[in-house]
Enzyme design. Structure first.
Site, PDB file in Angstrom:
ATOM      1  N   GLY A  25       0.854  -1.177   0.000  1.00 53.15           N
ATOM      2  CA  GLY A  25       0.000   0.000   0.000  1.00 53.15           C
ATOM      3  C   GLY A  25       0.892   1.228   0.000  1.00 53.15           C
ATOM      4  CB  SER A  26       0.163   4.846  -0.008  1.00 48.42           C
ATOM      5  OG  SER A  26      -0.695   4.829   1.125  1.00 48.42           O
ATOM      6  CD  GLU A  28       2.476  -0.795   3.539  1.00 51.34           C
ATOM      7  OE1 GLU A  28       2.305  -0.424   4.719  1.00 51.34           O
ATOM      8  OE2 GLU A  28       1.631  -0.608   2.633  1.00 51.34           O
ATOM      9  CD  GLU A  47      -3.635  -7.221   2.500  1.00 50.43           C
ATOM     10  OE1 GLU A  47      -3.398  -6.033   2.199  1.00 50.43           O
ATOM     11  OE2 GLU A  47      -4.705  -7.808   2.211  1.00 50.43           O
ATOM     12  CG  HIS A  70      -1.650  -1.080   3.146  1.00 52.72           C
ATOM     13  ND1 HIS A  70      -0.867   0.041   3.311  1.00 52.72           N
ATOM     14  CD2 HIS A  70      -2.887  -0.626   2.791  1.00 52.72           C
ATOM     15  CE1 HIS A  70      -1.584   1.116   3.067  1.00 52.72           C
ATOM     16  NE2 HIS A  70      -2.810   0.742   2.759  1.00 52.72           N
ATOM     17  CG  HIS A 281     -11.878 -29.675  16.792  1.00 50.81           C
ATOM     18  ND1 HIS A 281     -11.896 -29.926  15.436  1.00 50.81           N
ATOM     19  CD2 HIS A 281     -12.636 -28.564  16.975  1.00 50.81           C
ATOM     20  CE1 HIS A 281     -12.624 -29.008  14.838  1.00 50.81           C
ATOM     21  NE2 HIS A 281     -13.086 -28.168  15.736  1.00 50.81           N
ATOM     22  N   GLY A 401      -6.482 -24.731  12.334  1.00 53.81           N
ATOM     23  CA  GLY A 401      -7.743 -25.152  11.746  1.00 53.81           C
ATOM     24  C   GLY A 401      -8.402 -24.073  10.903  1.00 53.81           C
TER      25      GLY A 401
END
Length: 533
Positions: A25-26, A28, A47, A70, A281, A401
């Protein structure tokens, strides 16, 4: 004088972090503008896929991976992938761009307010340097923190005006630093554990992902053979620490208290190495241990040791610990364990490829040292019954998971291990979470083979619906998706198959390709609308 960006890249090069996974993004751009020519930028289109690609890369190589996100929005998108990295102990160094320092308090557009709190409590450590001069040292600290036991992801937020600032001259000392972990089992602890194992009448081993991560599988085999003890893999296994066709192998423990306790019946000692105790689980309550059973855990993670609700624990590197125990125990007088029976005959389906048949064919035609990245939970029983996993680092599964790991992680793993064929075994429900990684695979001509197992439904949820007695609920089916069309749209050759012979032909073509391939495998009879019959 060198800038903060220049010194940071020297640190990354010294640590072997010359591959950067990101979606910019800007905030970075000022960091990326200084990227040296010997660095590779691996662009992901979301991402979540970026973090999972880096996760697969780190797990496959055994080293760290560097991620550039970002600000707050990109970091938020990455959270699902981050949960898997936490529980797989992946040493990811996550960086995120921040607005100019003088504007953060105004909450201007793309300011990451309270940036260090955003990824917590998932990450091991989170920081935003107090000044530009401290950025290189903070990045160096982040890399070392991610790699020290117990490994795990870290997060650093960097205001984008910091990169052009002058670096502190003393920051040039950072690339030459080394930081190493220590604290192996003491000789007293080894002697005590060896005596405990030698006295046991019927010991049992439970192995976890830290064994495979340490490459200690062979020492685990030596210990099991000396004790003549059966071996289970710990529940919810994200890696395979033991050869699946060894006479001692008993499978993956079920992820429920009652069923684990049942598996321990008749054993006076359970030694758990490299796993938490335990990652259950489904909720099936019962006694943690049968009467007369003692449990001892060896783990590299002090948090795992501290939070276990039962058993004794020792915190130490599992590789040296297994080697010391295998060297020290006496060969048991118990009879040898019986050889495993032949593979069960795979079940077949009239209009589709049954998962049993699929994995039997994969076992026969894929390379013996293939690395499987699996995110098809409803076919787990078929996978473990039909596959022959012999080599360390042959199996990766989402450790938390959370869906979206499998397809991007397969791409990242293949990028990190070009010497081994990576095969992604991905459910059609899971595939949609990380489908954008196909573009990255095509862009970099990464020769990963992706199998999308198409049954038109969330099979694992249907199983859980039976366990919980919820019956038919909304949102269970995902019919009508053409994964071959999606793959071709991203630039990946693809075909769909619905019988074993066609799958073998498609697999052979995919294995000989010089880029990525996708095979859509119909694994359930589907009606005209694309849903399960």
């Amino acid at each position: 004088m060198a800038t903060v960006a220049e010194v940071t890249y020297r640190i990354l090069r010294a640590r072997g972090l010359t591959t950067i996974f990101g979606n910019p993004g800007s905030n970075e751009l000022p960091f990326l503008a200084h990227m040296p020519e010997d660095f590779t930028y691996v662009l992901g289109l979301h991402e979540g896929a970026v973090v999972s690609m880096a996760d697969g890369f780190a797990l496959a190589t055994g080293g760290p991976a560097f991620v550039n996100l970002h600000a707050a929005s990109g970091s938020g998108n990455a959270m699902g992938g981050l949960t898997n990295a936490v529980y797989s102990h992946s040493p990811l160094v996550l960086t995120a761009g921040q607005q100019v320092r003088s504007t953060i308090g105004q909450e201007v557009m793309l300011a990451n307010v309270d940036a260090t709190a955003l990824p917590q409590p998932l990450v091991k450590w989170s920081s935003e340097p107090a000044c530009a001069a401290d950025v290189p040292r903070t990045i160096d600290q982040a890399v070392h923190t991610a790699l020290l036991p117990a490994r795990g992801p870290v997060y650093v937020s960097v205001p984008y005006d910091d990169w052009a600032a002058d670096a502190d001259p003393d920051s040039e000392l950072l690339p030459g630093r080394t930081v190493r972990g220590g604290a192996s089992l003491s000789q007293e602890q080894v002697t005590e554990l060896v005596a405990l194992l030698d006295r046991a009448q019927n010991p049992l081993l439970v192995l976890g992902p830290q064994v495979d991560a340490a490459g200690a599988n062979a020492d685990a085999v030596r210990l099991a053979e000396a004790l003549r003890a059966p071996v289970w893999i710990a529940p919810s296994a994200p890696r395979c620490p033991f050869p699946t066709r060894h006479p001692a192998f008993r499978g993956v423990l079920p992820a429920a208290v009652r069923e684990v306790s049942t598996a321990f019946e008749g054993h006076d000692l359970v030694l758990v190495v490299g796993a938490p105790v335990f990652r259950y689980h489904q909720y099936l309550p019962g006694r943690y241990l049968p009467e007369g059973t003692r449990l001892v855990q060896i783990t590299e993670d002090p948090k795992e040791a501290a939070r276990a609700p039962f058993g004794d624990a020792v915190v130490a590197p599992v590789g040296p610990a297994l080697a010391a125990l295998a060297d020290g125990v006496s060969v048991a007088a118990r009879p040898p364990l019986p050889a495993l029976p032949p593979f069960p005959a795979p079940r077949t389906s009239p209009h589709s490829v049954h998962p049993d048949e699929l994995f039997a064919l994969l076992r026969e035609h894929a390379p013996d040292d293939a690395l499987y990245v699996v995110e098809s939970t409803s076919t787990a029983a078929s996978f473990w019954s039909q596959m022959d996993l012999r080599e360390p680092g042959s199996y990766l599964f989402p450790a938390s998971g959370g869906l979206g790991f499998g397809l991007p992680a397969a791409v990242g793993a293949q990028l990190g291990r070009p010497d081994r064929q990576v095969v992604g075994v991905i459910g059609d429900g899971s595939a949609n979470y990380g489908i954008t990684a196909l573009w990255t695979a095509a862009r970099h001509r990464i020769p990963v083979v992706i199998l999308v197992l198409k049954n038109g439904t969330y099979g694992a949820l249907r199983w859980f619906g039976e366990v919980l007695g919820t019956g038919e609920t909304p949102g269970m089916d995902v019919p009508g998706i053409d994964f071959t069309a999606l793959a071709r749209g991203y630039g990946v050759p693809a075909r769909s198959v619905s019988d074993g012979a066609a799958f073998v032909l498609a697999l052979k073509d995919a294995l000989s390709a010089d880029g990525p391939s996708l095979i859509e495998v119909v694994t359930a009879d589907l009606d005209e609308e694309g849903g399960p019959r």
